[in-house]
Design a protein around this motif. Structure first.
Motif, mmCIF file in Angstrom:
data_model
loop_
_atom_site.group_PDB
_atom_site.id
_atom_site.type_symbol
_atom_site.label_atom_id
_atom_site.label_comp_id
_atom_site.label_asym_id
_atom_site.label_seq_id
_atom_site.Cartn_x
_atom_site.Cartn_y
_atom_site.Cartn_z
ATOM 1 N N GLY A 170 13.221 10.032 -3.578
ATOM 2 C CA GLY A 170 14.146 11.089 -3.954
ATOM 3 C C GLY A 170 14.179 11.216 -5.461
ATOM 4 N N GLU A 171 15.344 11.510 -6.008
ATOM 5 C CA GLU A 171 15.445 11.695 -7.453
ATOM 6 C C GLU A 171 15.059 10.427 -8.203
ATOM 7 N N VAL A 172 15.522 9.278 -7.714
ATOM 8 C CA VAL A 172 15.075 7.963 -8.189
ATOM 9 C C VAL A 172 14.680 7.177 -6.960
ATOM 10 N N ASP A 173 13.433 6.757 -6.876
ATOM 11 C CA ASP A 173 12.920 6.084 -5.690
ATOM 12 C C ASP A 173 13.429 4.644 -5.608
ATOM 13 N N TYR A 174 13.419 4.116 -4.398
ATOM 14 C CA TYR A 174 13.863 2.743 -4.153
ATOM 15 C C TYR A 174 12.871 2.081 -3.206
ATOM 16 N N VAL A 175 12.418 0.881 -3.555
ATOM 17 C CA VAL A 175 11.467 0.135 -2.729
ATOM 18 C C VAL A 175 12.012 -1.268 -2.503
ATOM 19 N N THR A 176 11.950 -1.733 -1.258
ATOM 20 C CA THR A 176 12.443 -3.075 -0.947
ATOM 21 C C THR A 176 11.622 -3.714 0.156
ATOM 22 N N ASN A 177 11.580 -5.038 0.136
ATOM 23 C CA ASN A 177 11.029 -5.782 1.267
ATOM 24 C C ASN A 177 12.123 -6.569 1.977
ATOM 25 N N GLY A 178 13.373 -6.249 1.653
ATOM 26 C CA GLY A 178 14.518 -6.935 2.230
ATOM 27 C C GLY A 178 15.143 -7.928 1.282
ATOM 28 N N MET A 191 9.697 19.038 -7.487
ATOM 29 C CA MET A 191 8.973 18.402 -6.382
ATOM 30 C C MET A 191 9.571 18.716 -5.006
ATOM 31 N N PRO A 192 10.903 18.719 -4.840
ATOM 32 C CA PRO A 192 11.446 19.061 -3.520
ATOM 33 C C PRO A 192 11.256 20.523 -3.126
ATOM 34 N N LYS A 193 10.846 21.353 -4.062
ATOM 35 C CA LYS A 193 10.634 22.773 -3.775
ATOM 36 C C LYS A 193 9.226 23.061 -3.263
ATOM 37 N N ILE A 194 8.426 22.013 -3.118
ATOM 38 C CA ILE A 194 7.044 22.159 -2.647
ATOM 39 C C ILE A 194 6.904 21.433 -1.317
ATOM 40 N N THR A 195 6.530 22.179 -0.279
ATOM 41 C CA THR A 195 6.362 21.549 1.019
ATOM 42 C C THR A 195 5.213 20.541 0.989
ATOM 43 N N ALA A 196 5.368 19.473 1.741
ATOM 44 C CA ALA A 196 4.334 18.444 1.911
ATOM 45 C C ALA A 196 4.219 17.486 0.734
ATOM 46 N N MET A 197 5.091 17.568 -0.252
ATOM 47 C CA MET A 197 5.000 16.634 -1.371
ATOM 48 C C MET A 197 5.255 15.199 -0.905
ATOM 49 N N GLY A 198 6.316 15.004 -0.104
ATOM 50 C CA GLY A 198 6.584 13.667 0.417
ATOM 51 C C GLY A 198 5.508 13.196 1.373
#
Length: 269
Positions: A170-178, A191-198
């Motif tokens: 999202g606006e600031v990404d978050y990654v975790t393994n727990g 970026m959210p205004k373009i389909t298929a970006m995610g």
């Protein structure tokens, strides 16, 4: 910036480009063309192989598999299951993108069956991850209705339960393994205004874990950082969503390790 992790991400960026990993992408109709072009520009090799008659065989050949449930049909679901099983049997990493999995019973059932096959990485927006973690999300269809920070607890719970890396973008990404967690800043509000970006990002995560399956956490961070850095640079010249798409693909192609390292904004939590 966190120097050690930023340097590791930069090293993985250079290694991914030098390796040109073959990534099997089972993705939706909307995303196919853009995702393939994003992978090519970033330095990987996409293969859009989805039918069950060959998806299982192909996933044993590919360096990694990515599965996106955006446009489902029974034939495609059979292909996803066959490919994930084969990837597991071959010891290949695979990435799950549970697009709007909460929207219908068919989607919920499909994702439940895919989760049983233990994806290496789960990448979704905040609403998707909150719902996967058992919470109540505000998502509408494929769009997130929740901020990333509200999904962080669910992401950690899901990562621990699945023994997987969970990436909330999202606006600031978050990654975790727990247990380990980072935030990644950058990108652009275009970026959210373009389909298929995610969806394209999911395939790039596959490219990175392909070349470092023993460093799946770091590889996921590197992939998201690649997107964030490129998006931030592309936004400087874009006039709107259409020109941003061009600038972004060009930016992936032109990005160098020095710019990657100095522009990366990775925060270890």
């Amino acid at each position: 910036m966190t120097t050690d992790l930023s340097q590791t991400a930069t090293d993985l960026f250079e290694r991914m480009r030098a390796t040109n990993p073959l990534v099997q992408c089972i993705t939706n109709y909307v995303a196919m063309n853009y995702a393939a072009n994003v992978l090519l520009a970033a330095g990987a090799s996409p293969a859009m192989v989805h039918t069950p008659e060959e998806s299982g065989e192909f996933s044993s050949i590919a360096s990694a598999l990515t599965v996106n449930i955006g446009t489902l049909s029974p034939n495609w679901v059979d292909g996803m299951i066959a490919a994930a099983k084969s990837a597991n049997d071959a010891g290949k990493p695979w990435v799950l993108d549970p697009v709007a999995h909460f929207a219908t019973g068919y989607r919920r059932e499909t994702v439940a069956n895919l989760l049983k096959l233990r994806p290496t990485v789960i990448r979704g927006n905040a609403s998707e991850i909150i719902a996967l973690g058992g919470g109540q999300s505000a998502g509408q269809g494929v769009d997130s209705g929740d901020p990333v920070e509200q999904a962080e607890d669910a992401a950690r719970t899901l990562a621990a339960a699945q023994n997987a890396i969970v990436a909330v973008t999202g606006e600031v990404d978050y990654v975790t393994n727990g247990t380990r967690s980072v935030r990644i800043a950058g990108g652009s509000d275009l970026m959210p205004k373009i389909t298929a970006m995610g969806c394209a990002l999911t395939t790039l995560v596959g490219a990175y874990v392909a070349i470092a399956p023993d460093q799946a956490f770091e590889a996921t961070v590197a992939a998201l950082t690649n997107f964030a850095v490129t998006g931030e640079i592309a936004a400087k010249t874009a006039q709107g969503p259409a020109s941003f798409m061009t600038a972004f693909v060009d930016g992936l192609h032109n990005l160098d390790a020095g710019t990657f390292n100095t522009t990366a904004r990775i925060e270890v939590l």
